[in-house]
Enzyme design. Structure first.
Site, short mmCIF file in Angstrom:
data_model
loop_
_atom_site.label_atom_id
_atom_site.label_comp_id
_atom_site.label_asym_id
_atom_site.label_seq_id
_atom_site.Cartn_x
_atom_site.Cartn_y
_atom_site.Cartn_z
N LYS A 97 0.82 -1.21 0.00
CA LYS A 97 0.00 0.00 0.00
C LYS A 97 0.86 1.27 0.00
CE LYS A 97 -3.48 -2.76 0.91
NZ LYS A 97 -4.72 -2.93 0.21
C1 LIG Z 1 -0.80 -7.90 2.39
C2 LIG Z 1 -1.93 -7.82 1.42
N1 LIG Z 1 -1.94 -8.68 0.39
C3 LIG Z 1 -2.95 -8.64 -0.51
C4 LIG Z 1 -4.00 -7.77 -0.39
C5 LIG Z 1 -5.08 -7.79 -1.43
O1 LIG Z 1 -4.94 -6.70 -2.32
P1 LIG Z 1 -6.20 -6.13 -3.07
O2 LIG Z 1 -7.17 -5.71 -2.02
O3 LIG Z 1 -5.69 -4.97 -3.86
O4 LIG Z 1 -6.74 -7.22 -3.89
C6 LIG Z 1 -4.03 -6.87 0.69
C7 LIG Z 1 -5.12 -5.90 0.91
O5 LIG Z 1 -5.57 -5.20 0.11
C8 LIG Z 1 -2.95 -6.88 1.59
O6 LIG Z 1 -2.91 -6.01 2.59
N1 LIG Z 2 -6.43 -5.36 2.42
C1 LIG Z 2 -6.83 -4.01 2.48
C2 LIG Z 2 -8.29 -3.82 2.32
C3 LIG Z 2 -8.58 -2.50 1.69
O1 LIG Z 2 -8.09 -2.50 0.40
P1 LIG Z 2 -7.86 -1.24 -0.51
O2 LIG Z 2 -6.71 -1.61 -1.37
O3 LIG Z 2 -9.12 -1.04 -1.25
O4 LIG Z 2 -7.56 -0.05 0.33
C4 LIG Z 2 -6.25 -3.38 3.73
O5 LIG Z 2 -5.17 -3.75 4.08
O6 LIG Z 2 -6.84 -2.53 4.34
#
Ligand SMILES: Cc1ncc(COP(=O)(O)O)c(C=O)c1O
Ligand SMILES: N[C@@H](CCOP(=O)(O)O)C(=O)O
Length: 464
Positions: free
Chosen positions: A112
């Site tokens: 993120k």
């Molecule tokens: C460590 C981790 N892996 C994978 C994901 C999944 O990614 P996305 O929500 O973009 O599919 C998340 C949360 O979004 C995460 O925090």
């Molecule tokens: N796994 C995510 C969930 C939110 O996902 P986002 O990519 O839409 O912000 C988290 O870690 O909060």
């Protein structure tokens, strides 16, 4: 560049507008009016570029009209200077076919940061000289919250209210959020799951009284700027592995479908991606949707990969829009059906369109543990459980194409689960050594619209 809503009934905005708006006023998600694309020569010319220069090439078309290339370069240079690896998102080879793309070298140790470090600077830039206070509302299953809080703590003109599901994030994730004691940071544990938190956030955007009283914005991947920044590392990795001459496949640990949708965007822009594997844990609505067409959400099962304990994947709407000839009206009707029944069937056209690029796999706790052990025993890599879900799906794939698994978090964020499978307890980086002695601050409230909006109303600044 102009942006339109997936539901076809919201104002068309420029990049600055979509960054500050977050969700579209009709409940849809913003996407570019047209997809920019690169020729093979333009992609080949990315060979040898630094991460920042790759980011400028890839993102320049999306910010056109709101930022110059030089302004974008300055923001990227600042955003990525906080990463602990010179390559920002390095590739690590596991065997002849498999690579990890390490996305966790940013300040909060998850992918993120790659987007949110930039988004924090974009907010600052677009708010400069404006009157009033932006109220950012977000939902997190652990990683978005800590990355957004790091990116926005102490910034003038922004308050952030971050909802996380009580007891369903790791202790490291919770403390990364709740020990940031800045006046503009408001951490809320809700008595519910992530899907409920995300639904509350969307309900606040759609409530006319609430959304006109406050200048709302989003830091979740419903915000286009988040996804845009995530497209970059697909180009960066593929070019390093021989693209565009050599196609690459990616396996993406998936929850909200943001990260893998960024891969879809890279493919739309001309990057030769042979396949995108959507790897889910047992909360596998996306696997069911892609393999049988059934997008119906059950209850969330807590797992050792809490960040992916999601049953309503926001960004899937963006893909359905693309696969349905970009008809906002048709998608609005399809999503209204889903929102009332929590179930829908994909159309044949949507299924066939997805099958051209996506495959999927649902990985259970055993599969995750085996992948953790394989990475450790085979190449000495201690990986996090979310990455292990992606790696397990990647290893189940047959073929010879170079396969890149997105390593979405640092193993220390989930050290108990890693230790259970490998016997190794990963340590936090030295700069976080005092995480467990810092004071925590957050409030726990019921997961109802009234409870959350009352809480925010007591602390946020209404529009002037
Ligand atoms: C460590 C981790 N892996 C994978 C994901 C999944 O990614 P996305 O929500 O973009 O599919 C998340 C949360 O979004 C995460 O925090
Ligand atoms: N796994 C995510 C969930 C939110 O996902 P986002 O990519 O839409 O912000 C988290 O870690 O909060």
């Amino acid at each position: 560049m102009r942006y339109i809503s997936t539901r076809g009934n919201a104002p068309v905005l420029d990049f600055e507008g979509v960054t500050l708006a977050g969700l579209a006023a009709d409940g849809g998600l913003y996407v570019p009016e047209t997809w920019p694309s690169f020729s093979r020569d333009e992609i080949a010319a990315m060979q040898g570029l630094s991460y920042v220069e790759t980011a400028v090439r890839v993102m320049a078309p999306f910010v056109a009209g709101s930022l110059t290339e030089d302004e974008l370069r300055d923001l990227c240079t600042t955003a990525y200077s906080r990463f602990a690896h010179a390559a920002v998102t390095p590739l690590v080879q596991l065997d002849q076919r498999h690579w990890l793309l390490e996305l966790f070298h940013g300040p909060t140790l998850a992918f993120k940061d790659v987007a949110l470090q930039l988004v924090g600077l974009l907010f600052e830039r677009f708010l400069a000289g404006r009157e009033g206070q932006l109220t950012v509302i977000g939902a997190t299953s652990g990683d978005t919250g800590s990355a957004a809080i790091d990116a926005l703590a102490g910034r003038v003109g922004v308050d952030i209210f971050m909802l996380h599901p009580e007891g369903r994030v790791s202790d490291v994730q919770r403390r990364q959020m709740t020990t940031v004691i800045a006046p503009n940071i408001h951490n809320i544990a809700i008595r519910g799951d992530f899907d409920t938190a995300q639904a509350l956030v969307k309900a606040m955007f759609r409530d006319p009284a609430f959304s006109t009283r406050y200048a709302l914005s989003a830091v979740n991947s419903i915000n286009w700027a988040r996804l845009m920044a995530q497209v970059v590392y697909y180009f960066y990795a593929a070019v390093r592995l021989g693209g565009p001459e050599r196609p690459v496949a990616f396996s993406v640990p998936t929850g909200n479908f943001g990260d893998v949708f960024a891969g879809y965007v890279a493919a739309r822009m001309g990057l030769p991606i042979e396949r995108l594997i959507v790897a889910t844990n047992v909360n596998d609505i996306l696997h069911r949707a892609l393999s049988t067409g059934d997008y119906s959400s059950g209850t969330v099962t807590p797992t050792a990969t809490p960040s992916m304990d999601i049953q309503v994947s926001s960004n899937f709407e963006r893909l359905l829009f693309e696969l349905g000839d970009r008809s906002g009206a048709a998608l609005a009707a399809q999503m209204a059906g889903f929102e009332s029944s929590r179930a829908m069937m994909l159309t044949n056209r949507q299924r066939e369109g997805a099958a051209g690029l996506f495959t999927s796999a649902s990985i259970d706790a055993d599969g995750m543990g085996q992948a953790l052990r394989w990475a450790h025993e085979r190449s000495g890599q201690v990986i996090d459980p979310h990455t292990a879900i992606g790696l397990a799906a990647a290893r189940a794939d047959v073929g010879n194409t170079p396969m890149v698994t997105l390593a979405t978090a640092h193993p220390a964020k989930f050290r108990d689960a890693v230790e259970r499978s490998t016997g190794v307890r990963p340590g936090l980086p030295a700069r976080m050594g005092d995480l467990f002695s810092r004071e925590e601050r957050y409030d726990t409230i019921d997961a109802t619209f009234d409870a959350v909006t009352d809480y925010i109303a007591q602390r946020a600044t209404p529009r002037g």
